[in-house]
Each structure stands twice: as structure tokens, then as C-alpha cells.
Motif scaffolding. Structure first.
Motif, PDB file in Angstrom:
ATOM      1  N   ASP A 322    -105.588 105.002  -0.495  1.00  0.00           N
ATOM      2  CA  ASP A 322    -105.623 103.781   0.298  1.00  0.00           C
ATOM      3  C   ASP A 322    -104.845 102.659  -0.387  1.00  0.00           C
ATOM      4  OD1 ASP A 322    -106.292 101.921   2.236  1.00  0.00           O
ATOM      5  OD2 ASP A 322    -108.363 102.591   2.372  1.00  0.00           O
ATOM      6  N   ALA A 323    -105.021 102.526  -1.694  1.00  0.00           N
ATOM      7  CA  ALA A 323    -104.307 101.476  -2.431  1.00  0.00           C
ATOM      8  C   ALA A 323    -102.801 101.700  -2.393  1.00  0.00           C
ATOM      9  CB  ALA A 323    -104.799 101.430  -3.878  1.00  0.00           C
ATOM     10  N   ARG A 326    -101.593 100.617   0.999  1.00  0.00           N
ATOM     11  CA  ARG A 326    -101.504  99.155   1.089  1.00  0.00           C
ATOM     12  C   ARG A 326    -100.294  98.645   0.306  1.00  0.00           C
ATOM     13  NH1 ARG A 326    -107.852  97.222   1.506  1.00  0.00           N
ATOM     14  NH2 ARG A 326    -108.544  99.132   2.537  1.00  0.00           N
ATOM     15  N   SER A 330     -96.854  96.590   1.750  1.00  0.00           N
ATOM     16  CA  SER A 330     -96.645  95.233   1.234  1.00  0.00           C
ATOM     17  C   SER A 330     -95.167  94.862   1.255  1.00  0.00           C
ATOM     18  CB  SER A 330     -97.170  95.145  -0.207  1.00  0.00           C
ATOM     19  OG  SER A 330     -96.808  93.917  -0.796  1.00  0.00           O
ATOM     20  N   ASN A 494    -112.979  98.169   0.096  1.00  0.00           N
ATOM     21  CA  ASN A 494    -111.745  97.473   0.486  1.00  0.00           C
ATOM     22  C   ASN A 494    -111.279  96.509  -0.591  1.00  0.00           C
ATOM     23  OD1 ASN A 494    -110.958  98.407   3.185  1.00  0.00           O
ATOM     24  ND2 ASN A 494    -112.947  97.636   3.817  1.00  0.00           N
ATOM     25  N   GLU A 495    -112.213  95.851  -1.222  1.00  0.00           N
ATOM     26  CA  GLU A 495    -111.865  94.918  -2.298  1.00  0.00           C
ATOM     27  C   GLU A 495    -111.229  95.675  -3.468  1.00  0.00           C
ATOM     28  OE1 GLU A 495    -114.261  92.208  -5.532  1.00  0.00           O
ATOM     29  OE2 GLU A 495    -115.173  92.465  -3.541  1.00  0.00           O
ATOM     30  N   ALA A 497    -109.574  98.594  -3.324  1.00  0.00           N
ATOM     31  CA  ALA A 497    -108.229  99.030  -2.918  1.00  0.00           C
ATOM     32  C   ALA A 497    -107.231  97.881  -2.990  1.00  0.00           C
ATOM     33  CB  ALA A 497    -108.275  99.623  -1.516  1.00  0.00           C
ATOM     34  N   ASP A 498    -107.648  96.703  -2.532  1.00  0.00           N
ATOM     35  CA  ASP A 498    -106.765  95.529  -2.594  1.00  0.00           C
ATOM     36  C   ASP A 498    -106.475  95.130  -4.032  1.00  0.00           C
ATOM     37  OD1 ASP A 498    -106.367  95.224   0.122  1.00  0.00           O
ATOM     38  OD2 ASP A 498    -107.986  93.763   0.392  1.00  0.00           O
ATOM     39  N   ASN A 499    -107.499  95.169  -4.881  1.00  0.00           N
ATOM     40  CA  ASN A 499    -107.321  94.783  -6.285  1.00  0.00           C
ATOM     41  C   ASN A 499    -106.351  95.720  -6.996  1.00  0.00           C
ATOM     42  OD1 ASN A 499    -109.020  92.597  -6.100  1.00  0.00           O
ATOM     43  ND2 ASN A 499    -110.804  93.627  -6.951  1.00  0.00           N
ATOM     44  N   ARG A 501    -103.952  97.506  -5.552  1.00  0.00           N
ATOM     45  CA  ARG A 501    -102.615  97.184  -5.026  1.00  0.00           C
ATOM     46  C   ARG A 501    -102.048  95.962  -5.733  1.00  0.00           C
ATOM     47  NH1 ARG A 501    -103.091  94.280   0.394  1.00  0.00           N
ATOM     48  NH2 ARG A 501    -103.889  92.790  -1.147  1.00  0.00           N
ATOM     49  N   ASP A 502    -102.867  94.940  -5.910  1.00  0.00           N
ATOM     50  CA  ASP A 502    -102.381  93.687  -6.506  1.00  0.00           C
ATOM     51  C   ASP A 502    -102.002  93.866  -7.976  1.00  0.00           C
ATOM     52  OD1 ASP A 502    -102.794  92.522  -4.058  1.00  0.00           O
ATOM     53  OD2 ASP A 502    -104.691  91.548  -4.614  1.00  0.00           O
TER      54      ASP A 502
END
Length: 564
Positions: A322-323, A326, A330, A494-495, A497-499, A501-502
Motif C-alpha cells: 500500500d505504501a 501511495r 505521489s 492508513n497512517e 502507510a502514509d508515514n 510513503r513520506d
């Protein structure tokens, strides 16, 4: 070592993964072997399953000069063994035992286990029988070796790992009560099962009843042997504080000692050898990516990987995919990324079309069919990695800056595509990601930083909690410290996966100086987890077990004196 602590003259240790590279425990034992050899040369003896039959085990070298008298004696006792050395640093003595003959006596063995230790084998299935027959055979090997080769009065410890070998400790405690026994659960069976069945483990841990959950998840027999061994063994241990809490709640037995997993840097090449191996690993990874996807990735490509046991949720494979998706979507990503998922699936064999391209080693502009996987699978339509990638539309299209490649096999040097062992591949990465939900310790991130590859992990992994602690500021470890630790709970998928990615986006903007600093910090962090730092916990466990055994023998002698 504290002079007031008892230390064994002999250590026997058994695991399903002795000379059998199927998981992280192989790395734990094989890297610790040299430390034990340095302390009690050839008085540490590993016992593993003979899974090889007439085939040659690639991790074992038979040596007919070892224990020639016992070799003939043990054969007369109905034990079929191979005696030699484990081909890892330190080359400790290893004994592989054929456990299959004990299946004929299985019912009697299970009945005796119930009578002596209340181990319930009625609900056994799957790998239970193989594991317990091997465990029983390992106990018989220790009994025979002890009686034939070890002088009276010597301090001896027998260390068993995971429920698969627990019965060996119970058997030895019964027939040789003078031996101190240690049982290490590297992950409780019921905890792993709760997590793997998508149930929230951490928020409700104190409310779970281990026996009840074992019935619900059809884990009664495996849970029983683990729980009863924890109860009866001299020293019950696990690998991290997070799993110690799990043991107390689910096995109803607090651990006696926590034994964190260390590493031995003998496995890591130095200087020019490291540089050459890293260059060769990067070339191998990029060659496969280029041949598979029809791309021309250069050395400035950011190479990422995850690896470990194929536990889709527990190991965070779902979050990793998932990451990466994302990241793919991006508009901030400026570098090409190739991400490898190296987890063993139901592999049929290497792809012939990919092998052909790698042999010719020429640039290709067209992708192969299904350019997301390096090997053929028996269950391609049902595989969860491939299924999630299809669902997200991750097909490694020409215009995508992120390519994700599934490597569904053990990397031991004979996979037909890379043909390099894992340790000769991992150092080619720029970043490793292990977003585990259930991870008692986390050997994969420790291996990554040992090879100077910064990693991302979570605070549900014992290693992640340790990395935070080592930072020493009360804050979470960051990628600039060598390991980024992401906060993970039962419900913040979700948090996470977003972290991830970032963090990858941020790392992708680093210049060479910043990358080199992260790599240097990763190596520094790994040195804090060398066995020379962590072995003191084993010394504590050995002392604990030996003192319990001494107390037991005093009781046996007192009882014998009364009867006399």
C-alpha cells in the motif's frame, strides 16, 4: 562475566532451524554460535532435524572423526544421526537426527507427555506431529550423548527454541534432572494466530484468555505444549519486552529472562570487499528489474526491499504494498524506485523467459508478460501479494516511477534468478522496510542495519522499541539515526502507510552525503546489538537454569535419602 554466576561447561541447543534455513531463528542461532564457541570451544552442540535424507545439506559438513565411539553406540540405541559441523562462523558441532522412526511410537509418546506434563495432543494437525517427533528425538540424542561423553559433575544446559522443540526440554528434565533447561518462545503461537486472523491483539491483550482463544482458533495442541513447557522448564525466556507481556497474558507464565536477539558482524564484509559486494548486489537487482520490466534503471535508482516469513498482515506486507502504491501515485517523487518483496511463496520455479533475458544481458524495451514476479507460482491466482497488486492496479507500467517486484523464494544461492544468498543481496538496497504488526523482535531490520542499510520498522516490533530506547532522548528513532520507527496500533493502518510513503519521499531527496550519514548511523546502531553486547542476558539465563537444576537435584537426593 560475573564470577558469581554459574556458567555451563556444556550447552546443548536445538531448533527446527539448526542447519535448516527456513526463518529468522536460523540467523539468531547461527550468528550466536561463534560467541558460544569462543567461550566453550566444541562444548556447544546444536541439534537439528535431518530433513535432507540422501541429499547433501548445504549448511552442514559431516565429520566422521567426531565422537567415533558414541557414533556406534547411538546407532545401537535406534537413533539415526549425522555428526559434523554447522558451516557458519565458529563452525560449531551439529548433530542432525532422523526423527521419522519415532512416528511408530507416537501414541505412547503423546500419552506419556499427558501423564507427565499434561500436554494435550488430542487436537494435533499439520506440522505438530513432525515437530514433536523431532523434539522427542532431539531429547533422546541429548540423553545418549550426555551418558556417553560428559563426565559426572559437569554443569550442563539444554536450550530449546519455539514450541516445535519444547518436548525435548520436558523429556530431559524427567530423565536427566541434573541438566538445566531453557525454553525460548520467539513468538507465542496463540499471539501470532490472533494477529494473523485479523483480530486486534494489543488493545485487548489483557482481556484475552489464551486457552479460550486456542480453542476458537483450533490451536489447542500447539498452545498446550508451549504453555506446559513454559510452566515446567527451569528458565522460561522470550526475545523482547513486548512478547514478555504477551507470554504473561496468554500463557499465564511470566518470563524469567528476556533474551534480545543479537548479530555477529563476521557475516558482514569489510572495506573493499563490502564495496565490491554492494556494487555486485545492486547490479543483480537492477538487472532483474530491467529484464523483467523492459526498463533501463541506472545506479541512481532507489532500491527498496522487504523480506521475511510470508505472514501477510503480521509482517506488514500489506502495508508495504500500500505504501509503495501511495508512493507511485505521489507527484513529489523525483527518483525511480524499485521495490522488492522477498518472501517465500508456493514457488514452482524460476521464470524461463526471465532467465533467458538475464543470460543475454542486453537492454530490452518491452516488458515481459506479468512483469511483477520473478518466479512461477503454483497458486498465482490465489496469491495475496499478487492479488493486492492487481487490485491496486500495480502492473509496473512503463510510465510508473515505482516498480514493485515479487521474489517468492528463499534466497540461499540457488533460486535460478539471482543465485546469490540473502546476505549477498541485502547490502545492495538503499532502504529496507519492515512495517510489522506482529514482530516479537525483528531480525530482518537488525540484519539490514548490520549491512549498513537504513530501515523503517514499527514500535510493535521488539527491534523498533529497542532502537527508540537506544536513541536515549525519549523520542522516536528517525531515518537519520539509521532506523525510522513508525508508530503502529491495532487501528492506524492508513497512517502507517502514509508515514512510510513520506519517509521514502524524504529519503529520496537526500544527497550522497546525507545517504552516507544514514548508512553510517545504521552500522553504528547495529554494533550496539552485537552478541558481545547481548550475550550477558544468556549468561543470566544459564545461571538461572543451573541454579534451578541444582535445587531440583538437592530435592531428589533428599528424597532418596529418606527412602533409604
Amino acid at each position: 562475566m560475573d564470577k558469581n554466576k554459574l556458567f555451563p561447561d556444556y550447552v546443548f541447543e536445538t531448533s527446527w532451524e539448526v542447519c535448516n534455513k527456513v526463518g529468522g531463528i536460523y540467523a539468531v542461532l547461527s550468528t550466536r554460535a561463534k560467541t558460544l564457541q569462543d567461550k566453550i570451544k566444541d562444548h556447544v552442540i546444536f541439534i537439528g532435524p535431518d530433513c535432507w535424507g540422501e541429499k547433501v545439506c548445504p549448511f552442514f559438513k559431516e565429520d566422521n572423526s567426531l565422537f567415533p565411539q558414541w557414533r556406534s553406540k547411538v546407532a545401537g540405541e535406534g537413533l539415526k544421526v549425522k555428526i559434523g559441523r554447522w558451516t557458519v562462523p565458529g563452525e560449531p558441532i551439529a548433530i542432525l537426527v532422523d526423527y521419522h522412526p519415532f512416528f511408530a511410537d507416537k501414541d505412547r509418546i503423546y500419552g506419556q507427555l499427558w501423564e507427565d506434563f499434561q500436554v494435550d495432543s488430542l487436537h494435533a494437525y499439520g506440522d505438530y506431529d513432525d515437530s514433536l517427533m523431532f523434539s522427542y528425538a532431539a531429547g533422546k540424542v541429548v540423553e545418549s550423548f550426555y551418558n556417553a561423553n560428559i563426565p559426572a559433575g559437569k554443569k550442563v544446559v539444554f536450550h530449546v527454541n519455539e514450541w516445535q522443540t519444547a518436548v525435548a526440554a520436558l523429556y530431559i528434565q524427567k530423565v536427566l534432572p541434573q541438566i538445566g533447561t531453557i525454553f525460548t518462545t520467539h513468538a507465542t503461537g496463540i499471539g501470532r494466530s490472533i494477529a494473523g486472523n485479523n483480530k486486534p491483539l494489543y488493545d485487548y491483550l489483557s482481556a484475552y484468555n489464551g486457552d479460550q482463544m486456542a480453542c476458537e482458533l483450533n490451536m489447542q495442541s500447539k498452545h498446550s505444549v508451549e504453555k506446559q513447557t513454559a510452566k515446567y522448564v527451569d528458565c522460561f525466556t522470550t526475545v523482547s519486552d513486548i512478547t514478555a507481556r504477551e507470554c504473561k497474558e496468554l500463557l499465564d507464565k511470566p518470563v524469567d529472562v528476556v533474551l534480545p536477539n543479537g548479530f555477529e558482524d563476521d557475516f558482514v564484509p569489510k572495506g573493499r570487499a563490502f564495496t565490491a559486494k554492494r556494487k555486485a548486489a545492486r547490479k543483480a537487482l537492477l538487472d532483474v528489474a530491467n529484464a523483467l520490466t523492459g526498463s533501463q534503471f541506472g545506479d541512481d535508482t532507489l532500491i527498496i526491499s522487504t523480506s521475511g516469513r510470508y505472514e501477510f498482515r503480521n509482517k506488514g506486507i500489506d502495508v508495504f504494498i500500500d505504501a509503495m502504491n501511495r508512493l507511485r501515485l505521489s507527484d513529489k517523487l523525483k527518483r525511480n524506485v524499485v521495490a522488492f518483496i522477498a518472501v517465500p511463496g508456493w514457488v514452482k520455479g524460476p521464470r524461463k523467459d526471465l532467465q533467458d533475458r538475464l543470460v543475454f544481458d542486453t537492454p530490452y524495451t518491452e516488458a515481459l508478460p506479468n512483469p511483477v514476479i520473478t518466479h512461477e507460482l503454483y497458486n498465482e491466482g490465489d496469491d495475496r501479494v499478487l492479488g493486492m497488486m492487481r487490485w491496486l492496479g500495480m502492473d509496473n507500467g512503463k510510465d510508473s516511477k515505482v516498480k514493485v517486484i515479487f521474489v517468492p523464494c528463499y534466497l540461499i544461492g540457488d533460486d535460478g534468478i539471482f543465485d546469490k544468498p540473502y546476505y549477498d543481496i541485502i547490502l545492495g538496497n538503499d532502504l529496507c522496510i519492515y512495517p510489522s504488526y506482529y514482530e516479537p523482535w525483528g531480525y530482518t531490520p537488525l540484519e539490514a542495519v548490520a549491512f549498513k542499510v537504513p530501515c523503517i520498522t514499527t514500535d510493535l516490533a521488539g527491534f523498533g522499541l529497542w532502537a527508540n530506547k537506544e536513541k536515549g532522548t525519549g523520542e522516536y528513532s528517525k531515518i537519520e539515526d539509521g532506523a525510522e520507527v513508525v508508530h503502529r496500533t491495532d487501528s492506524n493502518y492508513n497512517e502507517v502507510a502514509d508515514n512510510i510513503r513520506d519517509v521514502v519521499l524524504r529519503y529520496s531527496t537526500f544527497d550522497k552525503k546525507q545517504e552516507d550519514m544514514c548508512r553510517k548511523k545504521a552500522g553504528t546502531l547495529a554494533k550496539k546489538a552485537l552478541w558481545s553486547k547481548f550475550f550477558r542476558y544468556y549468561e543470566e539465563a544459564y545461571d538461572f537454569a543451573l541454579r534451578k537444576a541444582m535445587k531440583r537435584m538437592e530435592s531428589v537426593k533428599a528424597k532418596a535419602a529418606q527412602q533409604a
